[in-house]
Enzyme design. Structure first.
Site, PDB file in Angstrom:
ATOM      1  CG  ASP A 268      -0.380  -0.063   2.512  1.00  0.00           C
ATOM      2  OD1 ASP A 268       0.859  -0.124   2.607  1.00  0.00           O
ATOM      3  OD2 ASP A 268      -1.142  -0.036   3.510  1.00  0.00           O
ATOM      4  CB  SER A 269       4.574   1.698  -0.204  1.00  0.00           C
ATOM      5  OG  SER A 269       4.771   0.564  -1.028  1.00  0.00           O
TER       6      SER A 269
ATOM      7  CE  LYS B 192       3.314  -6.055   3.853  1.00  0.00           C
ATOM      8  NZ  LYS B 192       2.901  -4.833   4.577  1.00  0.00           N
TER       9      LYS B 192
ATOM     10  CD  GLU C 178       0.524  -1.462   8.090  1.00  0.00           C
ATOM     11  OE1 GLU C 178       0.215  -0.680   9.011  1.00  0.00           O
ATOM     12  OE2 GLU C 178       0.995  -1.084   6.999  1.00  0.00           O
TER      13      GLU C 178
ATOM     14  CD  GLU D 143       7.996  -0.286   7.461  1.00  0.00           C
ATOM     15  OE1 GLU D 143       7.044  -1.034   7.131  1.00  0.00           O
ATOM     16  OE2 GLU D 143       8.148   0.853   6.993  1.00  0.00           O
TER      17      GLU D 143
ATOM     18  CG  ASP E 155       0.507  -4.095   2.062  1.00  0.00           C
ATOM     19  OD1 ASP E 155       0.827  -5.067   2.778  1.00  0.00           O
ATOM     20  OD2 ASP E 155       1.227  -3.082   1.925  1.00  0.00           O
TER      21      ASP E 155
HETATM   22  O1  KIV Z   1       3.631  -1.077   1.522  1.00  0.00           O
HETATM   23  C1  KIV Z   1       4.810  -1.492   1.515  1.00  0.00           C
HETATM   24  O2  KIV Z   1       5.601  -1.230   0.609  1.00  0.00           O
HETATM   25  C2  KIV Z   1       5.233  -2.335   2.640  1.00  0.00           C
HETATM   26  C3  KIV Z   1       6.668  -2.726   2.728  1.00  0.00           C
HETATM   27  C4  KIV Z   1       7.527  -1.554   2.963  1.00  0.00           C
HETATM   28  C5  KIV Z   1       6.905  -3.795   3.723  1.00  0.00           C
HETATM   29  O3  KIV Z   1       4.417  -2.681   3.459  1.00  0.00           O
HETATM   30 NA    NA Z   2       2.386  -1.712   3.311  1.00  0.00          NA
END
Ligand code: KIV
Ligand code: NA
Length: 270
Positions: free
Chosen positions: A45-46, A117, A119, A186, A88
């Protein structure tokens, strides 16, 4: 090359081979990363920051994640790629209930993800178990969890004091017991990340800003290519500078993670 699978990742772990992961948000970069030897592609989600120009990941929607996941999945398919595709679950798509999490995770899986994934620790363990029991592989994410940046008070190292470290240890165990097959750590101290890696034999730790003692590493693609408008985090290395081209930079990253030269605990960790 054989497709990367959970058994394959377990084999690599048992053999002491480091697992490599990079983010990708579109078909082309995903296919090139696969061709460069990256085992796991994360549709993070980056993409909120990288692709959408947001200030945090909080504004990313499930539809956004499905769009990018489908694009990456098509790119991997067309290239007859072998990478393991992780996507994510975005902010607000899994916190309400286990049922909500399952609906959101199903959407990502139907878009082409192999694993989702999410959090956080503690309250997330029953959610992880609920998904895993229903056939959805789950990657957990502890330490700096960007979706809760406002609660954490900024993008800072986590697990530094004894109480915070003890909480991380407990939550990591709970997540493994719940069936999480992977755990992103992280921005946690290198020694703590290495200790957690030793403790979790069935859950592969993937570090980012967590030193070189984890089972694998992940970086945001644009960061490691030096394509970043903001301040570069301390834990990033610019592989483009060394390699001069995108595929070469990705291959150099894979090589450096495998041979243990990245990350350097003096330069890229705390
Ligand atoms: O969203 C993302 O890119 C991430 C990684 C940095 C682990 O969660
Ligand atoms: Na992320």
């Amino acid at each position: 090359r054989r497709p990367v699978s959970l058994p394959r990742l377990a084999q690599m772990r048992a053999a002491g081979e480091k697992i490599t992961m990079l983010t990708a948000y579109d078909a082309t970069f995903a296919a090139v990363a696969d061709a460069a030897g990256v085992e796991c592609i994360l549709v993070g989600d980056s993409l909120g920051m990288v692709c959408q120009g947001l200030h945090s990941t909080v504004g990313v929607s499930l539809d956004d994640m499905c769009y990018h996941t489908a694009s990456v999945a098509r790119g991997l398919h067309r290239a007859q790629a072998t990478a393991w595709l992780v996507a994510d679950l975005p902010y607000g798509s899994y916190q309400e209930s286990r049922e909500q999490a399952l609906r959101s995770a199903s959407a990502l899986m139907q878009a082409g993800a192999h694993m989702v994934k999410l959090e956080g620790g503690g309250w997330t363990a029953p959610t992880v178990q609920f998904l895993v029991e229903r056939g959805i592989p789950v990657c957990a994410h502890l330490g700096l969890t960007p979706q809760t940046v406002h609660a954490l008070g900024g993008y800072r190292v986590q697990g530094k004091d004894d109480v915070a470290a003890a909480t991380l240890r407990r939550q990591a165990r709970e997540l493994q017991d719940a069936g999480a097959a992977m755990l992103v750590l992280e921005m946690v101290p290198a020694a703590l990340a290495a200790e957690l890696t030793q403790a979790l034999t069935h859950c592969h730790t993937i570090g980012i800003g967590a030193g070189n003692g984890t089972a694998g590493q992940v970086l945001v693609l644009h960061d490691m290519l030096g394509v970043n408008l903001g301040k570069m985090p301390k834990f990033v290395r610019n592989f483009m500078q060394e390699a001069g081209n995108v595929k070469g930079a990705m291959a150099a990253y894979v090589q450096a993670v495998k041979d243990g030269s990245f990350p350097d605990n003096q330069l890229h960790a705390w």
